[in-house]
Design a protein around this motif. Structure first.
Motif: not given
Length: 698
Positions: A270-271, A273-275, A277-278, A344, A348
């Motif tokens: 999940r972390q 994916y956040r990185s 995506r952003d 989101l 993911y």
């Protein structure tokens, strides 16, 4: 109520009322079981009037049935369409490669022979159909090695058991690539692995690879994100999540802690994916391409994962069959709305699928790049959990009220209920075999071959009403010829080897049918006995692979020590009295195996150590006419314990054992290295002798 009338309805619904058991004895499905089964298939059968009405409905369907949306056919043969169209009817055939052929049906209303394999679109009158034109057979070992080899070998490995530094407690794609490179350096041409099917991210306690959520997608817990995203990205994510300590703890365990691994891996993913995506990422175009190619199957699976996770987090059941009605239908507007509101989360799960798919690609590239001719061989489970993604997404094509298993046989006198859902024969036909084709294509997309678990399911499956014992089941028949043609077509399209696990109660004539289509059967050393002894190596079949054991059976070391007998008693599957009898019989079997190995001069005539007998058994398999020998990693390493103990209870650590040695180093140890050298030499000697030796099949 007329038993004969009920039997007629059962037969019309596709059930075999009469069958032969593993001992060749005739059996008949009880009246009570017949009624429960036909009702589970959707046909009322509580009274003579209901049975008569159900029979009339089936007969009407049969006589009024139109051509299905997909027809399977053989290359170079005319296709009769006389049931629907008159002779001289104009048609246009749009080949898979885009070419178009105009023509007219001949005097017998047959479509002229098609000279190209593939999925072709047929436009005729006001109808549009798909014609799946298959080659006569799957690709053989010789064809896949470009005629260089006729007898090759490989290993089988339980993916979860592999180890590498930093794996966080579970075998992953990098460890698999490491093992593939090492095996190739020893001469292996194949590496067969346990199923990598998608499991339940919200249910970490359900981890048997043969009871997946979906056979269309993959288990993202086996991804090695550092290989694709880079070590720096993974280290940053670990730092943010504070996972370093827990991952090291999980990695130090002898057994896989599935709940612990699931929690830590998902937090890491999940972390990541956040990185991803952003931040701007050079891999974003590849991810977008993956989403586009994944299409409907990928989208629905990711929506299911998001929905199930939402339900579980809010204290509701994870089984979609108990969800609010509007969420049970994947095409309902409320599902679209949920996916939009939780985009989101859906994204993911797509990101996770991208990581594991690209990891499989890289592991296969590592295998082929190191010299393997086949590379990875995927394992295709016989069914999927009825509470899972595939059953939710393809409801009309899977049996919803029946589970699959096996009848009572020599190994299990109570029969088996596997708790999984399988395809509906009628649903497959009505939907043009969509679910079956997409499953084959998904599982062949990243590998060089596939092993079809319980291949008898292409002809018939033992189906059981939900909640009933295995003895209350019956065989449900499947469109064997259609399914075999589709398997052969996908073998040709993907240049892939196909193996059919044909162990257990095999219908008469099925092995011959599989051999004709060049699906390799399986022969297990422990079972290859006849007339009070083990079958000599030259008389093994040349249309099946050879192996020492399977994941459900003892290792050779364990078999010689009677470890499986001890486990069955400890797990409550057997009594002390039965164990004594089993140990006595095992002594006789060991004597017979030793004699077989001595007769072919592979073992000195004296008392031999377990290591010597194991080495001789490996050479014995290598000298058989089998096109492929697959040696389980457990026997290559001389391991004592088996991966799985079938049967009720959780005494045995099924699907949890881990190797203490890193994957890249395992085969470099003296004993396994020498064992594999013996196997490689035996296979090459067999290749050299092949033109001179005639097997009993020739």
């Amino acid at each position: 109520m007329s038993d004969e009338q009920l039997a007629s309805l059962s037969s019309a619904a596709g059930l075999s009322v009469d069958w032969l058991d593993a001992n060749g004895r005739p059996q008949r499905v009880s009246v009570e079981s017949q009624r429960a089964l036909v009702e589970s298939l959707g046909y009322a059968a509580q009274s003579p009037q209901q049975i008569a009405a159900s029979l009339a409905h089936l007969e009407h369907e049969h006589h009024s049935r139109e051509l299905p949306p997909l027809l399977t056919h053989e290359l170079h043969r005319p296709l009769s369409l006389a049931s629907e169209f008159a002779s001289d009817t104009h048609y246009q055939l749009e080949l898979e490669d885009g070419r178009r052929i105009d023509g007219r049906l001949d005097g017998n209303a047959c479509l002229h022979a098609i000279e190209h394999c593939g999925y072709h679109r047929l436009h005729i009158a006001d109808r549009e159909l798909t014609v799946a034109v298959a080659p006569p057979a799957c690709l053989s070992v010789e064809e896949l090695t470009d005629g260089q080899r006729r007898h090759i070998w490989g290993l089988t490995a339980q993916l979860y058991s592999l180890r590498r530094p930093g794996d966080g407690g579970l075998g992953d794609m990098q460890a698999l690539a490491d093992l593939a490179r090492s095996a190739a350096q020893h001469g292996a041409d194949a590496l067969a692995i346990s199923p990598v099917h998608a499991m339940f991210s919200a249910w970490p306690g359900q981890y048997s690879p043969y009871s997946p959520s979906s056979r269309l997608l993959f288990n993202s817990l086996h991804a090695a994100p550092d290989v694709l995203l880079g070590e720096a990205a993974v280290n940053d994510a670990l730092q943010i999540c504070g996972l370093q300590g827990s991952l090291k703890q999980l990695e130090s365990l002898d057994l896989v802690d599935w709940p612990g691994v699931t929690d830590s891996r998902q937090r890491l993913l999940r972390q990541l994916y956040r990185s991803f995506r952003d931040q701007h990422n050079a891999l974003t175009p590849d991810f977008d391409k993956f989403l586009l190619k994944g299409g409907d199957a990928l989208l629905l699976h990711c929506r299911f994962e998001a929905l199930q996770g939402f339900m579980v987090r809010h204290g509701m059941p994870g089984d979609w069959r108990t969800w609010p009605e509007h969420y049970r239908d994947p095409n309902h507007a409320n599902v679209d709305l949920f996916a939009s509101d939780h985009a989101l989360e859906v994204g993911y799960h797509a990101f996770c699928q991208w990581l594991i798919a690209r990891g499989l690609d890289r592991a296969q590239a590592a295998a082929l790049g190191s010299g393997m001719k086949i590379g990875l061989i995927a394992d295709l489970a016989v069914g999927a959990d009825g509470a899972g993604s595939q059953a939710w997404a393809r409801q009309d094509e899977l049996l919803q009220s029946l589970t699959v298993g096996a009848p009572p046989d020599i190994l299990n006198r109570q029969g088996q209920s596997w708790g999984i859902s399988a395809f509906s024969p009628d649903g497959l036909r009505r939907h043009g075999y969509r679910a079956f084709i997409e499953m084959l294509q998904a599982n062949l997309a990243h590998v060089g071959g596939v092993r079809i678990d319980h291949v008898m399911g292409l002809k018939r499956l033992w189906v059981i009403p939900q909640g009933a014992p295995a003895q209350a089941g019956a065989y449900l028949n499947y469109p064997l010829q259609d399914l075999l043609r589709l398997v052969a077509l996908e073998s040709w399209r993907n240049r892939a080897l196909v193996i059919g696990e044909d162990l257990g109660t095999v219908p008469e004539g099925l092995r011959e049918e599989l051999a004709q289509r060049r699906l390799l059967g399986m022969r297990v050393l422990l079972f290859e006995q006849r007339d009070g002894g083990f079958i000599p190596a030259p008389f093994w079949p040349d249309d099946a692979l050879a192996t020492t054991t399977t994941h459900d059976l003892p290792t050779l070391h364990g078999w010689m020590q009677g470890r499986d007998i001890e486990w069955r008693e400890q797990a409550g599957h057997s009594t002390r009295e039965h164990s004594v009898d089993d140990h006595n019989h095992r002594q006789w079997e060991k004597h017979c195996l030793q004699k077989a190995l001595q007769d072919c001069a592979l073992l000195p005539i004296r008392d031999n150590s377990i290591t010597e007998q194991l080495d001789a058994s490996v050479s014995f398999l290598g000298s058989t006419p089998a096109p492929l020998v697959l040696l389980p990693l457990e026997d290559a390493m001389g391991e004592f314990e088996q991966p799985n103990l079938p049967g009720p209870g959780d005494t045995h650590p099924n699907w949890r054992r881990r190797w203490p040695i890193n994957a890249k180093d395992m085969l470099e140890r003296p004993e396994p290295s020498q064992r594999l050298q013996r196997l490689d030499q035996a296979r090459r000697a067999r290749d050299h002798l092949a033109p001179l030796v005639r097997t009993h099949h020739e």
